[in-house]
Motif scaffolding. Structure first.
Motif, short mmCIF file in Angstrom:
data_model
loop_
_atom_site.label_atom_id
_atom_site.label_comp_id
_atom_site.label_asym_id
_atom_site.label_seq_id
_atom_site.Cartn_x
_atom_site.Cartn_y
_atom_site.Cartn_z
N UNK A 172 51.37 35.74 45.18
CA UNK A 172 49.94 35.58 45.45
C UNK A 172 49.22 35.22 44.15
N UNK A 173 49.01 33.94 43.95
CA UNK A 173 48.43 33.48 42.69
C UNK A 173 46.95 33.85 42.57
N UNK A 174 46.26 33.96 43.70
CA UNK A 174 44.87 34.40 43.65
C UNK A 174 44.79 35.82 43.10
N UNK A 175 45.72 36.65 43.51
CA UNK A 175 45.74 38.04 43.03
C UNK A 175 46.04 38.06 41.53
N UNK A 176 46.96 37.21 41.07
CA UNK A 176 47.29 37.13 39.65
C UNK A 176 46.06 36.70 38.85
N UNK A 177 45.34 35.69 39.35
CA UNK A 177 44.15 35.20 38.66
C UNK A 177 43.06 36.27 38.63
N UNK A 178 42.90 36.99 39.74
CA UNK A 178 41.90 38.06 39.78
C UNK A 178 42.21 39.15 38.76
N UNK A 179 43.48 39.40 38.53
CA UNK A 179 43.89 40.45 37.59
C UNK A 179 43.79 40.01 36.14
N UNK A 180 44.16 38.76 35.85
CA UNK A 180 44.29 38.32 34.46
C UNK A 180 43.24 37.31 34.03
#
Length: 299
Positions: A132-140
């Motif tokens: 889930x790249x959206x989740x990765x972007x939201x985190x980092x």
């Protein structure tokens, strides 16, 4: 009786920088009245059978080995037949795998960038299942770093600015071990290299680049001698000890408010640039540390 050592380097790699490191250690040992031989890893074959481990070589096995390579299997074979190896195979293995390194550092509560490990993929298949790249972007956030677990000289590290770039890079790396990592904006194009030997920082330099987000010399960075703060020294020594290294090159990033963040630990960091920059030959400190440790082990 004086001990005899081997200094092992990788004989399959191009260029002279790997041999140069071994020669610096060899000369340092000579100055300390210790006989060493420079050996290529590809001239040493490990042999296994049901009740025997041995080394297939025409040379008499040494009393100790300084290992400047990443041939973990050879390093472990030497340990199994009873030869002290510096750094130990476990240290080399952890240092070579950046994901494993960050896990050890996090477990020791040492400062690292926020990191998300990409799920393990066993084959590079046409149909790709992405995390889930959206989740990765939201985190980092963006930009972010994508870093392969295995790589040297600042290579296999990528600065990603958009979700499309991120998706493209993840697909490109599919089947490899890699991680997503917070980009430390305050350290863009600059970092510190601290050479740790035992419980001391013996030399340090600052590296910076105006052309690249990485400061590595091989990526075009410029180096200058640097006197690190006590805080930087403490973090570098703690990082080196966390992975069990006798000697290492620790790279620190500049965080906010005079903080430091660990970027990498190199168990076999080359020391030629450090010597050219600072005039300090870390090989002398490395050999002295090893010889003292061998003397102490004899009681």
């Amino acid at each position: 009786m004086n001990k005899i050592g081997w200094i092992i380097y990788n004989g399959n790699l191009p260029g002279n920088k790997f041999l140069d490191f071994a020669q610096m250690l060899h000369e340092a040992a000579k100055e300390q009245n210790t006989k060493t031989y420079i050996m290529q890893n590809n001239n040493l074959l490990s042999s296994l059978s049901t009740n025997r481990l041995e080394l297939l070589t025409e040379y008499e096995v040494p009393d100790f080995v300084i290992f400047t390579d990443k041939d973990i299997y050879l390093a472990r074979q030497l340990e199994l037949i009873g030869i002290p190896v510096f750094n130990r195979s476990e240290v080399i293995e952890t240092s070579d795998d950046k994901i494993a390194t960050y896990q050890v550092l996090a477990n020791h509560n040492l400062p690292i960038p926020r990191t998300i490990i990409a799920p393990k993929v066993y084959t590079n298949r046409e149909e790709k299942y992405l995390p889930n790249l959206d989740h990765v972007i939201n985190q980092l956030g963006l930009p972010m770093i994508v870093k392969e677990a295995f790589g040297s000289f600042g290579e296999q590290v990528y600065l990603i600015h958009t979700k499309d770039e991120l998706e493209e890079k993840v697909k490109e790396l599919y089947g490899k071990a890699f991680m997503f990592q917070e980009f430390i904006q305050s350290s863009k194009g600059r970092d510190l290299r601290l050479q740790v030997v035992g419980d001391r920082v013996v030399a340090a330099m600052k590296r910076f680049s105006t052309e690249d987000f990485r400061a590595n010399i091989t990526s075009g960075g410029i180096m200058e001698a640097y006197e690190p703060s006590e805080k930087a020294k403490e973090i570098a020594i703690s990082a080196s000890k966390a992975i069990g290294a006798d000697f290492s090159g620790v790279d620190l990033l500049f965080g906010e408010n005079d903080d430091y963040i660990i970027c990498e630990i190199n168990s076999n960091a080359h020391i030629r640039n450090l010597y050219d920059c600072t005039g300090i030959n870390a090989a002398n400190e490395i050999v002295e540390h090893i010889l003292k440790k061998l003397r102490d082990s004899r009681g």
